[in-house]
Design an enzyme around this catalytic site. Structure first.
Site, PDB file in Angstrom:
ATOM      1  N   ASP A 294     -29.226  12.651 -99.783  1.00 51.25           N
ATOM      2  CA  ASP A 294     -29.302  11.578 -98.641  1.00 51.25           C
ATOM      3  C   ASP A 294     -28.005  11.232 -98.244  1.00 51.25           C
ATOM      4  O   ASP A 294     -27.055  11.414 -98.803  1.00 51.25           O
ATOM      5  CB  ASP A 294     -30.262  10.393 -99.043  1.00 51.25           C
ATOM      6  CG  ASP A 294     -31.104   9.789 -98.062  1.00 51.25           C
ATOM      7  OD1 ASP A 294     -30.558  10.045 -96.903  1.00 51.25           O
ATOM      8  OD2 ASP A 294     -31.896   9.260 -98.090  1.00 51.25           O
TER       9      ASP A 294
HETATM   10  C1  NOJ Z   1     -30.974   7.726 -94.908  1.00 56.58           C
HETATM   11  C2  NOJ Z   1     -32.548   7.966 -95.062  1.00 56.58           C
HETATM   12  O1  NOJ Z   1     -32.992   7.562 -96.292  1.00 56.58           O
HETATM   13  C3  NOJ Z   1     -32.889   9.299 -94.874  1.00 56.58           C
HETATM   14  O2  NOJ Z   1     -34.406   9.464 -94.828  1.00 56.58           O
HETATM   15  C4  NOJ Z   1     -32.519  10.051 -93.347  1.00 56.58           C
HETATM   16  O3  NOJ Z   1     -32.850  11.108 -93.102  1.00 56.58           O
HETATM   17  C5  NOJ Z   1     -30.983   9.836 -93.487  1.00 56.58           C
HETATM   18  N1  NOJ Z   1     -30.420   8.661 -93.977  1.00 56.58           N
HETATM   19  C6  NOJ Z   1     -30.202  10.354 -92.301  1.00 56.58           C
HETATM   20  O4  NOJ Z   1     -30.400   9.371 -91.348  1.00 56.58           O
END
Ligand code: NOJ
Length: 762
Positions: A294
Site C-alpha cells: 500500500d
Molecule cells: C492507500 C489506500 O489504502 C489504498 O487502498 C489505495 O489503493 C492506495 N492508497 C492508492 O491510492
C-alpha cells in the site's frame, strides 16, 4: 542498447502473431507467456528488474501523504532509465501515452508500464459506493457495475484498478466500511468474485477489461477502535473464518494482483508479513499474481516500530513477498545493496519480476503498449448512455427501505405539496462518495433534481442547516457546521405549509472513506436538531439517509414514519431515489452491515458467538452477557430491508434430517407475496453448527436467493445443504466439516422466521 530493444520487441511481437495464428488454448498461452517472461528476464540487469518492482505516483492527484518535493524530475529520470515498472494516478489517454512512451521508447528494453488507479466505484460515471452495492445482494448488477468502471478506466489509459476492497469489517466507526461489502464473509466472498469478474472479464487483453486487485491483505477492517491505520490483533479462527474467505474468493475469480495493508497483524506489519504473503497467499493458496504494497507502507514499518530504517524495511518487505513498492522509494534505492550483501536472494527478485511481467503480458501491453490509449474510444465510452443506465439500475437496487409506517411510501405522483429539506438534498457532490478521484465534482443528479422530474406535485426546497464548512475533498479533513442554525426557522415554516416533508440527511461524501473514522455515528452537525424542529410541525416525514456507513438513528427510527437508506449512490443518485420514493421501483435492498443502537455496542455483528451466559438467568439478575444501559440488539440487523409489499415464509421442508459427507439435503419453503405490490425478496439461509472443536457463531449466512413475486403469488424456493457449507477452519487447523447437529434458519433478514434441525453423520 537499441539493438537489444529491437531484438526483444521482435521476439515478443512475433510470438504474439504466432499465438493468434495458432489459436492457443488458455493453458498453452499461459505457457507461451511463461516462455516470453523467461526470455525477457534473462536480458534484464538487476537495476531493470528492481525498476519493475517500483511504482510511482503520477504528477497530479495524490491518494496518500504527498511525496517529497522535487520528485517530478527524479521520476522522469527514473522512467527514462527503466527504473519504474508502474505508475498510479496517471489518467487520460494523453497523459498515459506520455509516460508510456517514455517507458517504451526511451528505456533500454522498452518494457511497458502498468498503469494503476483507484477505480473503486466507477471511473467517471460513478456507481454507488461498494457498501451500497453490497446492499443489492445482486451479483449480476454488481458485476455489471464493475464492468462499466473497467470499460471507462480502460478507455482512459488505465489497465489496473486497486479494487475490490474485500476487507470484512464489523466496525462502523471505520471510515472505509463504505469501500467494502460489509460484515459478512459469505456475502463478501460472492461480491469479491463478482467484482473481479466484472473488472477482468474473460480476457484480460481486451480493451474493455483491466486487472483487479484484492485488498488489503489482511485484517485492515479490524483496526482497533475503528481508527484507520490502527493496530490489528485477531486470533486464528477469525483470521481464517472471517477475514480470509473473500480474498480466497478473489483468487478463485483469478484476480491478478493483491495489495497488502497498512496495519500490523498480531505484531507484524502486513507489508512485512511472511506468514500472510508467503505462507498463506503464495504458499497454501498457490497464488500466481503479484502483490503491491500500500502507499508508502514499506517505509511505514519504521513508524510501526518494526524496522530501524528503509534498508531493513526493504529487506523485510521483499523477503516477506511484497513484489511492488508503491511510493516508498525503498526498493529503487535499497534493493541493489541488499542483493549485493546477500540479504535478499536474487531468486526473490526474479520471482517478483516474473509475476509483474506476467500480468503485463496478460494485459496485452507487450503486444500493444498503447492498447488502452485510444482517444476516440475514450470520448465514446466515458459517460455513455449505456453506462449511465447501468449505474442507475445499480443505484436503485442498492436502496434499502428501513421503515414505512402506514404505507407513507410510495408517494402519490400528483396533487401533493412536498417540502424538501436538507443540505444534502441539493448536493451534487456528496452522492459521488469518497473514492471518485476521476469523477468530476458536482456531477451527480441531486435528490432535488430527481424529485423535480415528477412534476405533477408541487415541490419547494430549503436547506435547513448547512452541513459542512469550507472546502471538502479527498485529501482534506471535512469540517462540519455545528454553530450556524440560521435556516432552521425557514425550514420549520416551509414544513408547516406542506403535506409531506422529504428530509435528506446524513454524511457528506467526504465524511466516510480513508482516514475518516468517527467516534459518534449520529447525524452529523445540526441535522438532528433540524429533524426534530421540522417534526414538531409536520409528522409526515420521509427521511432519506445519505451516508457511507451505518448510523445510530434511534430517535428517527422511533419517531419518523418512513426511512430510506440511500447511501452515496453515485452519478444517478437523485433519479434512483426519486424512482423509489414514487414507487416506480420497489426497493429490495438488504443491509450488508448491522446498524448499532449505540457506538458502545461496536463491534456488533449478526454472526456473533453465544458466550457462556447468553440469557438472563432470572428476572432482574445481572449475571449475564449484556449492558446495563442498552440492549444487546442492534437498531437494524444484518440482512434487514423492507419492500412496499410484504412476504410470508412458510412450509419449510427438509428432504432428510441427517446426511453424510458427499450427500445433500434438499430444503424448500414457500414464499408468498402478501401485499399489494409486485416485489423482490432476498431470501436468506443461515446455519448454526451447534457445537464443534471451536465455538461457532449463533448463525452464519450460507445462501441467498432473490425471488420476484406478483401480489398474491407464491413460489416454492429451494436450497441444497451440502458438506462444503458446513466447513470452517477448525481446531485441527484445516477447513473441514465436523459431524454433529446443525440448525438451518430461513428468512428475509438475519432475524430469521423458519428453522429446522439436521445432522451430519459419519
Ligand atoms: C492507500 C489506500 O489504502 C489504498 O487502498 C489505495 O489503493 C492506495 N492508497 C492508492 O491510492
Amino acid at each position: 542498447m537499441k539493438k537489444i530493444f529491437v531484438a526483444v520487441c521482435f521476439v515478443l511481437f512475433f510470438s504474439k502473431i504466432y499465438t493468434q495464428e495458432k489459436g492457443l488454448s488458455k493453458e498453452e498461452s499461459k505457457a507461451e507467456i511463461k516462455e516470453k517472461v523467461a526470455v525477457l528476464l534473462s536480458k534484464m540487469t538487476l537495476k531493470e528488474k528492481i525498476g519493475q518492482m517500483n511504482q510511482y505516483n503520477g504528477f497530479w492527484n495524490v491518494t496518500g501523504p504527498t511525496p517529497t518535493k522535487g520528485d517530478a524530475a527524479k521520476k522522469y529520470d527514473h522512467l527514462k532509465s527503466g527504473q519504474v515498472g508502474s505508475m498510479l494516478n496517471v489518467r487520460g489517454v494523453e497523459e498515459v501515452k506520455r509516460v508510456q512512451k517514455i517507458a517504451v521508447e526511451e528505456t533500454r528494453l522498452g518494457i511497458p508500464l502498468i498503469i494503476g488507479f483507484d477505480v473503486i466505484h466507477g471511473y467517471k460515471t460513478i456507481s454507488p459506493i461498494p457498501l451500497a452495492e453490497a446492499a443489492s445482494w445482486d451479483m449480476d448488477a454488481i458485476k455489471k457495475s464493475a464492468q462499466v468502471a473497467a470499460r471507462e478506466a480502460a478507455a482512459s489509459g488505465i489497465n489496473w484498478t486497486f479494487a475490490p476492497m474485500v476487507d470484512i469489517s464489523r466496525d462502523a466507526r471505520w471510515g472505509r466500511v463504505m469501500e467494502g461489502s460489509g460484515e459478512d464473509p459469505f456475502l463478501g466472498s460472492k461480491i469479491a468474485y463478482a467484482r473481479v469478474k466484472g473488472f477482468q472479464g474473460d480476457h484480460l487483453n481486451e480493451v474493455t477489461t483491466i486487472a483487479a486487485c484484492a485488498k488489503h491483505f489482511a485484517g485492515y477492517g479490524f483496526s482497533e477502535s475503528g481508527r484507520d491505520y490502527n493496530t490489528v490483533d485477531v486470533g486464528t479462527a477469525t483470521l481464517h473464518n472471517v477475514i480470509f474467505p473473500p480474498f480466497k474468493a478473489a483468487i478463485d475469480a483469478d484476480v491478478k494482483t493483491f495489495m497488502n495493508s497498512f496495519n500490523e497483524l498480531n505484531g507484524i506489519p502486513a507489508t512485512g508479513n511472511a506468514f500472510l504473503q508467503r505462507d498463506v497467499l503464495k504458499g497454501k493458496w498457490g497464488y500466481k499474481g503479484f502483490v503491491v504494497s500500500d502507499w508508502g507502507s514499506i517505509n511505514e514499518m519504521i513508524a510501526h516500530g518494526y524496522t530501524k530504517d528503509k534498508l531493513r524495511a526493504s529487506e523485510i518487505a521483499v523477503n516477506a513477498g511484497s513484489d511492488m513498492d508503491m511510493e516508498s522509494y525503498a526498493y529503487v534505492n535499497y534493493l541493489e545493496t541488499l542483493v549485493a550483501n546477500g540479504k535478499v536472494d536474487i531468486e526473490k527478485i526474479n520471482d517478483a519480476v516474473r509475476r509483474i511481467l506476467t500480468v503485463k503480458f496478460e494485459l496485452g501491453l507487450f503486444d500493444n503498449p498503447y492498447l488502452y490509449c485510444d482517444i476516440e474510444r475514450e470520448k465514446e465510452e466515458i459517460g455513455s448512455s449505456k453506462n449511465i443506465a447501468t449505474v442507475l439500475d445499480m443505484a436503485k437496487k442498492s436502496i434499502v427501505l428501513l421503515k414505512n409506517e402506514n404505507q407513507l411510501l410510495p408517494l402519490n405522483k400528483k396533487g401533493q405539496k412536498i417540502a424538501v429539506i436538507g443540505d444534502l438534498a441539493q448536493d451534487k457532490n456528496s452522492p459521488l462518495g469518497s473514492w471518485r478521484i476521476a469523477g468530476e465534482d458536482n456531477t451527480a443528479v441531486s435528490v432535488l433534481e430527481g424529485l423535480k422530474a415528477y412534476d405533477q406535485n408541487q415541490i419547494s426546497y430549503t436547506k435547513g442547516v448547512t452541513l459542512t464548512e469550507g472546502k471538502t475533498d479527498f485529501t482534506l479533513e471535512t469540517k462540519i457546521n455545528t454553530e450556524n442554525r440560521d435556516g432552521i426557522k425557514e425550514a420549520v415554516a416551509l414544513a408547516a405549509k406542506n403535506d409531506i416533508v422529504i428530509m435528506v440527511l446524513g454524511e457528506n461524501g467526504f465524511q466516510s472513506g480513508e482516514g475518516r473514522s468517527r467516534t459518534n455515528l449520529d447525524l452529523p452537525g445540526l441535522q438532528q436538531e433540524l429533524l426534530e424542529a421540522v417534526y414538531s410541525v409536520n409528522k409526515n416525514i420521509v427521511l432519506v439517509l445519505m451516508n457511507g456507513r451505518p448510523l445510530t438513528i434511534n430517535w428517527a427510527n422511533d419517531t419518523i414514519p418512513a426511512i430510506v437508506e440511500a447511501w452515496h449512490l453515485g452519478t444517478q443518485s437523485g433519479n434512483a431515489i426519486a424512482e423509489v420514493l414514487y414507487g416506480d421501483y420497489n426497493p429490495s435492498g438488504k443491509l450488508p452491515m448491522t446498524f448499532p443502537k449505540s457506538v458502545g455496542q461496536i463491534p456488533i455483528y449478526y454472526n456473533y458467538k453465544s458466550t457462556g451466559r447468553p440469557k438472563i438467568p432470572a428476572p432482574n439478575m445481572v449475571f449475564w452477557s449484556h449492558y446495563i444501559d442498552q440492549t444487546n440488539a442492534p437498531l437494524y440487523e444484518f440482512g434487514y430491508g423492507l419492500s412496499y409489499t410484504t412476504f410470508k415464509y412458510s412450509n419449510l421442508k427438509l428432504s432428510k434430517t441427517s446426511f453424510k459427507k458427499g450427500e445433500k439435503i434438499k430444503l424448500s419453503f414457500t414464499l408468498k407475496n402478501t401485499g399489494k405490490y409486485e416485489g423482490k425478496e432476498v431470501t436468506q439461509l443461515y446455519i448454526q453448527d451447534k457445537y464443534a472443536s471451536i465455538t461457532r457463531p449463533v448463525k452464519e449466512l450460507k445462501g441467498f436467493k432473490m425471488v420476484s413475486l406478483k401480489p398474491g403469488e407464491s413460489k416454492e424456493v429451494t436450497f441444497f445443504i451440502n458438506e462444503e457449507m458446513l466447513q470452517f477452519y477448525s481446531a485441527n487447523n484445516k477447513w473441514e466439516a465436523e459431524e454433529g447437529e446443525f440448525t438451518v434458519f430461513l428468512g428475509g433478514s438475519s432475524k430469521t422466521v423458519l428453522e429446522d434441525n439436521f445432522m451430519l453423520v459419519n
